[in-house]
Design an enzyme around this catalytic site. Sequence first.
Site, PDB file in Angstrom:
ATOM      1  N   GLU A  56     -26.037 -31.083   5.508  1.00 30.87           N
ATOM      2  CA  GLU A  56     -25.316 -30.940   6.618  1.00 30.87           C
ATOM      3  C   GLU A  56     -25.348 -31.891   7.509  1.00 30.87           C
ATOM      4  O   GLU A  56     -24.780 -31.998   8.562  1.00 30.87           O
ATOM      5  CB  GLU A  56     -24.828 -29.731   6.928  1.00 30.87           C
ATOM      6  CG  GLU A  56     -25.728 -29.070   7.850  1.00 30.87           C
ATOM      7  CD  GLU A  56     -26.939 -28.269   7.207  1.00 30.87           C
ATOM      8  OE1 GLU A  56     -27.403 -27.470   7.568  1.00 30.87           O
ATOM      9  OE2 GLU A  56     -27.102 -28.392   5.837  1.00 30.87           O
ATOM     10  N   ASP A 109     -25.448 -32.317  13.112  1.00 27.38           N
ATOM     11  CA  ASP A 109     -25.646 -31.405  12.270  1.00 27.38           C
ATOM     12  C   ASP A 109     -24.297 -30.502  11.951  1.00 27.38           C
ATOM     13  O   ASP A 109     -23.912 -30.261  13.686  1.00 27.38           O
ATOM     14  CB  ASP A 109     -26.888 -30.687  12.614  1.00 27.38           C
ATOM     15  CG  ASP A 109     -27.130 -29.444  11.585  1.00 27.38           C
ATOM     16  OD1 ASP A 109     -27.674 -29.925  10.472  1.00 27.38           O
ATOM     17  OD2 ASP A 109     -26.731 -28.230  11.663  1.00 27.38           O
TER      18      ASP A 109
END
Length: 627
Positions: free
Chosen positions: A511, A468
């Site tokens: 993301e 992430d």
Amino acid sequence: MRITALSRIAGAAIAAGIMVIVGTGWLAMRELSVNGPIYQRIAAGKDLIANVVPPPAYIIEAFLEATTIIKEPWTYEPGRKRLAKLRKEYDERHEFWSRQALAPALRSQFLKAAHEPAKYFWEIVDDSFLPAIQAGNSEAASDAYLQMVEAYRAHRSAIDEVITLAKRSNAGLEHLATEREHTILATMAILTALVVAFVVACILGTISWVVGPIVRMQEAMRRLAGGDLKVSIPSLHRRDEIGDMAGAVQVFHTSAVERSTMNREARLLSQLNEWLQSCKSLEELYRMVGEFLSKLLPGCAGHLYIYANSRDILESATAWNGAHSAPAIHPDDCWGLRRGRTYTFGENEIDFPCAHVETATSDYCCIPILAHGDTIGLLHLEFGRGHGANASHPCTDAISEQRRLGLVCAEHISLAIANVKLRDQLRDQSIRDALTGLYNRRYLLETCRREFSRAARSGQSVSLFSIDVDHFKKYNDNHGHDAGDTVLRAVGDCLKSSFRDEDVPCRFGGEEFVVVLPGAGADAAARKAEELRSKVESLVVRYVDGNLPRITISIGVAVFPHCGDNPQAVLKAADEALYRAKEEGRNRVVLSPGINAPQTMQRMLATSFAAPAGGQHRSDDAGARAA
């Protein structure tokens, strides 16, 4: 020679043979008729012998009558009349034999030697004996009688000689007649045998020249009708009706071979199209093209060139039948590509070889491959170079036929390549992320199922990273969504350059990224995750006129089968490790609790995160991950 002419000649020869037999019979009959006089002479001789043995009754009776007169003179008058009658009968008989066909020696002996004593006998009777008896002069009558006895004996001796000559003459005539008959019969037998032999030869010749070839022709036609196209048509060299028949059968055989060849080509083309449409990759397609064209065009060597992605060169995709292809050629090296249509070298009176052909020792053909109006490759065929080619220069018809098949194959190949590329493009679009170029979530799940099953069978491990981007929401809020996309692309490029070919980096969504590492254990996965974290942290991403703030990532690591026996469990373990990394301050790697990592690995990770940089980002709440 034509059979009609031969039949006329044979008919004329047989007719001539029959005429020879008839003529021979006529000559034999004629020759046998020549034996007629001989047989007449034989019959006359036999008649003569029958009539002179015993001596003629006329002389005997006359002698006996004279003896009676000499003993009994008183019988003179009846005896004289009797002797006159016998003399007349003798003369008549002598005149009869004089007219008969007798041999010269027999005639001379019979009419002269035997007749003279008899004539003398009758002269004595007329001139001496009867006058002496009439005069009563017994002494003169006795003398005349004695002379008659001598004449009788001479006549008897001559008659015996006549009989001997007659028997000898008959024996010679019979031998002559027999020899003539034997000669005539032998001549007739020889001529008949010759004619029969000639007729038999004509029949055998007819069987050998006509019947035999017809039987062989019938057998060839039967085999041809049964589908045996390898049969050889007999009697093609003949210039008669059988040769015409053989020529017609040869035309039928040629048509059958051409039809069989066309059916085989259509079947192979259909199979080629079916297989090409079933290909999943271009490499598989190129391999099938080489295999099929080596069978479909056994008399040709060939190459298949395909444009590279740069469109500046054509790369060799495959070759067949012993063709030596260059690894790549320039588009300007081929006249077919430069002129935009099929180019056949050796077809025209003036031709120029292509630069990509080293030595133009044989005719060849360059066929541009078009798909959707664009040239995507080149099919190059070298005639007379394959394993099925003849040693001599191929004929124009063969070249035209091979070129026709090459054009049909080029159409199939172009459609198949376009379909595979379109399929690859669609599949790529379905499994790739449009922004980063990484694999998407769908491909990730397929890969996990495949690799986990393989690892379970082989007893290996599969590591999985859950990644992430830290504080990603601030990039969007402070610099705009384009800046956020730039950050995602930069991370994606870093992922693509950091892993092996068998590793699968994916954009999971937003993301978040996930990386699958088949065969990697916990130690290797931890080291690789730390390398990735450090590499991303060192990225400098330029946007507009300046650099974006430093990018950091948090990574959670899970390993199959330690963290779960299915993709969902391992992904959940990796996500939990990612949450711990964020809770512990971000920009770090955290292993799933299911992994029994060595103490050295734990200390290495702890040392790496002791003083994490970019503390300004820690004020962001954990919910930024959801952005």
